[in-house]
Design a protein around this motif. Structure first.
Motif, PDB file in Angstrom:
ATOM      1  N   ARG A  83       6.835 -13.012  -1.834  1.00 45.66           N
ATOM      2  CA  ARG A  83       6.567 -11.605  -1.478  1.00 45.66           C
ATOM      3  C   ARG A  83       7.583 -10.679  -2.147  1.00 45.66           C
ATOM      4  N   LEU A  84       8.837 -11.113  -2.130  1.00 48.54           N
ATOM      5  CA  LEU A  84       9.875 -10.278  -2.745  1.00 48.54           C
ATOM      6  C   LEU A  84       9.577 -10.067  -4.232  1.00 48.54           C
ATOM      7  N   GLN A  85       9.155 -11.144  -4.878  1.00 48.14           N
ATOM      8  CA  GLN A  85       8.859 -11.074  -6.314  1.00 48.14           C
ATOM      9  C   GLN A  85       7.699 -10.106  -6.592  1.00 48.14           C
ATOM     10  N   ILE A  86       6.653 -10.220  -5.777  1.00 48.63           N
ATOM     11  CA  ILE A  86       5.479  -9.344  -5.951  1.00 48.63           C
ATOM     12  C   ILE A  86       5.900  -7.884  -5.746  1.00 48.63           C
ATOM     13  N   LEU A  87       6.689  -7.675  -4.686  1.00 48.26           N
ATOM     14  CA  LEU A  87       7.156  -6.313  -4.385  1.00 48.26           C
ATOM     15  C   LEU A  87       8.022  -5.778  -5.526  1.00 48.26           C
ATOM     16  N   ASN A  88       8.951  -6.606  -5.996  1.00 46.25           N
ATOM     17  CA  ASN A  88       9.841  -6.156  -7.070  1.00 46.25           C
ATOM     18  C   ASN A  88       9.065  -5.801  -8.333  1.00 46.25           C
ATOM     19  N   ASN A  89       8.058  -6.601  -8.654  1.00 51.67           N
ATOM     20  CA  ASN A  89       7.262  -6.306  -9.854  1.00 51.67           C
ATOM     21  C   ASN A  89       6.604  -4.935  -9.737  1.00 51.67           C
ATOM     22  N   LEU A  90       6.078  -4.647  -8.539  1.00 52.10           N
ATOM     23  CA  LEU A  90       5.412  -3.364  -8.325  1.00 52.10           C
ATOM     24  C   LEU A  90       6.413  -2.199  -8.385  1.00 52.10           C
ATOM     25  N   VAL A  91       7.545  -2.401  -7.723  1.00 51.76           N
ATOM     26  CA  VAL A  91       8.584  -1.364  -7.704  1.00 51.76           C
ATOM     27  C   VAL A  91       9.062  -1.076  -9.134  1.00 51.76           C
ATOM     28  N   ASN A  92       9.259  -2.145  -9.907  1.00 50.91           N
ATOM     29  CA  ASN A  92       9.751  -1.964 -11.280  1.00 50.91           C
ATOM     30  C   ASN A  92       8.726  -1.238 -12.150  1.00 50.91           C
ATOM     31  N   GLN A  93       7.475  -1.558 -11.921  1.00 54.20           N
ATOM     32  CA  GLN A  93       6.407  -0.886 -12.687  1.00 54.20           C
ATOM     33  C   GLN A  93       6.432   0.624 -12.408  1.00 54.20           C
ATOM     34  N   HIS A  94       6.559   0.996 -11.124  1.00 49.47           N
ATOM     35  CA  HIS A  94       6.624   2.425 -10.773  1.00 49.47           C
ATOM     36  C   HIS A  94       7.892   3.079 -11.302  1.00 49.47           C
ATOM     37  N   ALA A  95       8.998   2.316 -11.268  1.00 55.52           N
ATOM     38  CA  ALA A  95      10.277   2.873 -11.739  1.00 55.52           C
ATOM     39  C   ALA A  95      10.165   3.239 -13.216  1.00 55.52           C
ATOM     40  N   LEU A  96       9.560   2.331 -13.979  1.00 47.37           N
ATOM     41  CA  LEU A  96       9.400   2.595 -15.415  1.00 47.37           C
ATOM     42  C   LEU A  96       8.471   3.798 -15.629  1.00 47.37           C
ATOM     43  N   GLU A  97       7.370   3.831 -14.870  1.00 46.05           N
ATOM     44  CA  GLU A  97       6.426   4.949 -15.020  1.00 46.05           C
ATOM     45  C   GLU A  97       7.091   6.282 -14.670  1.00 46.05           C
ATOM     46  N   ALA A  98       7.917   6.259 -13.613  1.00 46.31           N
ATOM     47  CA  ALA A  98       8.617   7.499 -13.213  1.00 46.31           C
ATOM     48  C   ALA A  98       9.564   7.925 -14.331  1.00 46.31           C
ATOM     49  N   ASN A  99      10.269   6.953 -14.925  1.00 46.75           N
ATOM     50  CA  ASN A  99      11.212   7.278 -15.996  1.00 46.75           C
ATOM     51  C   ASN A  99      10.494   7.785 -17.244  1.00 46.75           C
ATOM     52  N   GLN A 100       9.306   7.236 -17.497  1.00 46.41           N
ATOM     53  CA  GLN A 100       8.575   7.651 -18.714  1.00 46.41           C
ATOM     54  C   GLN A 100       8.283   9.156 -18.724  1.00 46.41           C
ATOM     55  N   LYS A 101       8.167   9.732 -17.543  1.00 49.02           N
ATOM     56  CA  LYS A 101       7.892  11.178 -17.457  1.00 49.02           C
ATOM     57  C   LYS A 101       9.063  12.004 -17.998  1.00 49.02           C
ATOM     58  N   TYR A 102      10.230  11.353 -18.135  1.00 50.25           N
ATOM     59  CA  TYR A 102      11.430  12.073 -18.586  1.00 50.25           C
ATOM     60  C   TYR A 102      11.547  12.104 -20.113  1.00 50.25           C
ATOM     61  N   LEU A 103      10.765  11.262 -20.785  1.00 51.57           N
ATOM     62  CA  LEU A 103      10.927  11.125 -22.237  1.00 51.57           C
ATOM     63  C   LEU A 103      10.784  12.476 -22.939  1.00 51.57           C
TER      64      LEU A 103
ATOM     65  N   GLU B 141       0.829  -1.217   0.000  1.00 55.26           N
ATOM     66  CA  GLU B 141       0.000   0.000   0.000  1.00 55.26           C
ATOM     67  C   GLU B 141       0.858   1.259   0.000  1.00 55.26           C
ATOM     68  N   VAL B 142       1.885   1.256   0.870  1.00 58.61           N
ATOM     69  CA  VAL B 142       2.771   2.436   0.930  1.00 58.61           C
ATOM     70  C   VAL B 142       3.494   2.608  -0.410  1.00 58.61           C
ATOM     71  N   VAL B 143       3.983   1.492  -0.956  1.00 54.78           N
ATOM     72  CA  VAL B 143       4.701   1.552  -2.234  1.00 54.78           C
ATOM     73  C   VAL B 143       3.764   2.109  -3.318  1.00 54.78           C
ATOM     74  N   ASN B 144       2.533   1.659  -3.297  1.00 57.79           N
ATOM     75  CA  ASN B 144       1.566   2.142  -4.293  1.00 57.79           C
ATOM     76  C   ASN B 144       1.227   3.611  -4.106  1.00 57.79           C
ATOM     77  N   GLU B 145       1.219   4.042  -2.862  1.00 56.36           N
ATOM     78  CA  GLU B 145       0.890   5.448  -2.601  1.00 56.36           C
ATOM     79  C   GLU B 145       2.046   6.377  -2.983  1.00 56.36           C
ATOM     80  N   LEU B 146       3.268   5.971  -2.648  1.00 56.86           N
ATOM     81  CA  LEU B 146       4.402   6.885  -2.875  1.00 56.86           C
ATOM     82  C   LEU B 146       5.056   6.706  -4.236  1.00 56.86           C
ATOM     83  N   LYS B 147       4.833   5.566  -4.864  1.00 48.39           N
ATOM     84  CA  LYS B 147       5.385   5.313  -6.212  1.00 48.39           C
ATOM     85  C   LYS B 147       6.870   5.710  -6.294  1.00 48.39           C
ATOM     86  N   TYR B 148       7.681   4.965  -5.556  1.00 45.94           N
ATOM     87  CA  TYR B 148       9.115   5.255  -5.506  1.00 45.94           C
ATOM     88  C   TYR B 148       9.749   5.211  -6.893  1.00 45.94           C
ATOM     89  N   ASP B 149      10.786   6.022  -7.073  1.00 44.23           N
ATOM     90  CA  ASP B 149      11.543   5.980  -8.329  1.00 44.23           C
ATOM     91  C   ASP B 149      12.298   4.664  -8.449  1.00 44.23           C
TER      92      ASP B 149
END
Ligand code: 5AD
Ligand code: SF4
Length: 475
Positions: free
Chosen positions: A393-413, A355-363
């Motif tokens: 759990r680690l796998q689920i977390l990593n998938n979510l983190v990676n999704q946010h990382a890509l989304e954060a990077n897309q803003k730079y295009l 939930e926290v990861v989804n709310e803050l959408k870490y880079d």
């Protein structure tokens, strides 16, 4: 012979810490010890260890040793180790197999270990029993004694173990061989007093000791004069800087004074949410040369688990702080550390982390499975979650983190961003690489003349872990 002791390492004394400016000395005869000989230092772990590695290299060069590229060419081999998780241990013990093998064919080679693992009682016991071929061991508190220890090893031809459990004074005159010409690590404090229940660092690095701000500022000024563009202020818990000193001079004051040196970029790691003050946020927001990038370890999103971890904040107070920072520094990038599978972590606790990861959408986030460290309170806590669930759990977390990382990077295009070009790209030697102010790795089509400069780069492609770009102009 001085072997580490966990009970001693745990103690915190009120004994005054002295600043010593002439403690490191290399006697005249030892200055020639390494003439015609090579050394190889392999460093594991965090930035603090990397920086210790830079000190160790400079000390060996003070003794006339020359650095070489591989262990096989070396006369002196040193493993500068990390103790934070079991896999860091395993890597070192795995590498020691190679060292042992090499020493069988080249018995005159001298090999030692230092760093955080050397501070651990269990590790030193194992070395004394099973790794007798290792010539010397020293710890994180006596790097400056390396010349003496090395000499003693050679003279006595017996295994030397010199590890102090109690931290010493602050030694200001240890030399440094910096890896980069453009960015530099600057220690601002040593040790940690937080004693998070899973963490070995307060035992391996001793009590919190802040350097004098005058010494830090002098170092930054010197670096700036030498042409450095970026400094990273280093400590296990930098926000607590100065709390152990009598003066009312804290992290916000230090950040202000470092920014006022005029050095192009200022970074700092690692922050603990507990000591992150409003004044610090104001200073980061006010200065253009303090980079809009904050690494704010979360560890868990469950207040129940945070309490068991001894983290001193709740899910709510962490979120409040993070949102405050985001409001005051709108373009700020955020990264974090998260541990899954802490003893007693339930599915519901883990959901709160998500939930926290989804709310803050870490880079981006560094994610780990809990690893019990001998001597820490968490190692004794009941832990009935199977490893397979923790891995899931680690796998689920990593998938979510990676999704946010890509989304954060897309803003730079297609945006133009400042990048300090610091070297040749690892993926393509025709490209340069560097980091944005927000700590994004960019591979850049650029002429070599831009190396060491902060340039405007147009982002042409983005991925999860890096971006591609081309130089528009120097800033
Ligand atoms: N197990 C797993 N991860 C750990 N860390 C520290 N100690 C442990 C441990 N025992 C992680 C924390 C910390 C980062 C540097 O390493 O997330 O912030
Ligand atoms: Fe370890 Fe906690 Fe100190 Fe960080 S703040 S080094 S996690 S004890």
């Amino acid at each position: 012979m001085q072997i580490p002791n966990l009970t001693e390492a745990k103690k915190r004394s009120n004994q005054e810490i002295f600043i010593k400016t002439d403690e490191y000395i290399v006697k005249e005869d030892l200055k020639k010890l390494g003439i015609g000989k090579h050394y190889f230092v392999k460093t594991y772990g965090c930035q603090m260890n990397e920086h210790d590695g830079e000190n160790i290299k400079a000390i060996l060069e003070d003794m006339s040793f020359t650095e070489c590229e591989t262990m096989e060419e070396a006369d002196v081999i040193l493993l500068n180790t990390c103790a934070i998780r079991e896999n860091a241990h395993n890597k070192v013990f795995g590498y020691l197999g190679r060292v042992k093998h090499l020493k069988e064919s080249k018995p005159n080679v001298i090999a030692g270990i230092c760093g955080c693992m050397a501070q651990e009682e269990v590790v030193v016991e194992e070395i004394m029993k099973k790794h007798k071929y290792l010539d010397f061991v020293f710890g994180t508190h006596n790097i400056h004694e390396l010349p003496m220890i090395l000499n003693h090893t050679i003279e006595t031809k017996s295994q030397q173990i010199q590890v102090y459990s109690k931290e010493g004074d602050i030694i200001e005159n240890i030399p440094v061989k910096r890896t980069s010409q453009y960015k530099a690590w600057v220690n601002i404090m040593y040790g940690c007093d937080k004693f998070c229940t899973y963490c070995i660092v307060p035992y391996t690095r001793g009590k919190q000791r802040s350097r004098r701000h005058e010494d830090i500022i002098a170092e930054v000024n010197e670096l700036k004069k030498e042409g450095y563009q970026e400094v990273t202020l280093l400590g296990q818990n930098v926000n607590a800087y100065g709390k152990d000193l009598s003066e009312d001079y804290r992290m916000e004051h230090l950040l202000t004074d470092v920014a006022n040196t005029g050095i192009a970029r200022v970074r700092f790691v690692t922050s603990h949410p507990w000591d992150f003050t409003d004044e610090m946020i104001d200073v980061i927001a006010a200065y253009d040369n303090i980079m809009p990038y904050i690494h704010l370890p979360l560890q868990s999103g469950s207040s129940r688990i945070l309490k068991l971890m001894g983290r001193r904040y709740t899910k709510e107070s962490y979120l409040e702080l993070a949102h405050k920072i985001k409001e005051r520094i709108p373009n700020c990038a955020f990264t974090t550390d998260i541990i899954v599978g802490f003893p007693g972590e339930t599915e519901a606790d883990f959901e709160e982390t998500l939930e926290v990861v989804n709310e803050l959408k870490y880079d981006s986030a560094f994610t780990f499975i809990f690893s019990p460290r001998v001597g820490t309170p968490a190692a004794k806590m009941e832990d009935d979650t199977p490893l397979s669930i923790k891995e899931e759990r680690l796998q689920i977390l990593n998938n979510l983190v990676n999704q946010h990382a890509l989304e954060a990077n897309q803003k730079y295009l297609n945006k133009v961003v400042p990048v300090l070009l610091e070297g040749i790209s690892e993926k393509n030697d025709q490209l340069l690489m560097g980091y944005t102010d927000t700590m994004k790795l960019v591979n850049v089509k650029a002429d070599a003349k831009w190396l060491g400069k902060i340039v405007n780069v147009k982002i042409t492609d983005v991925k999860t872990w890096s971006m591609d770009g081309e130089v528009v102009e120097e800033i």
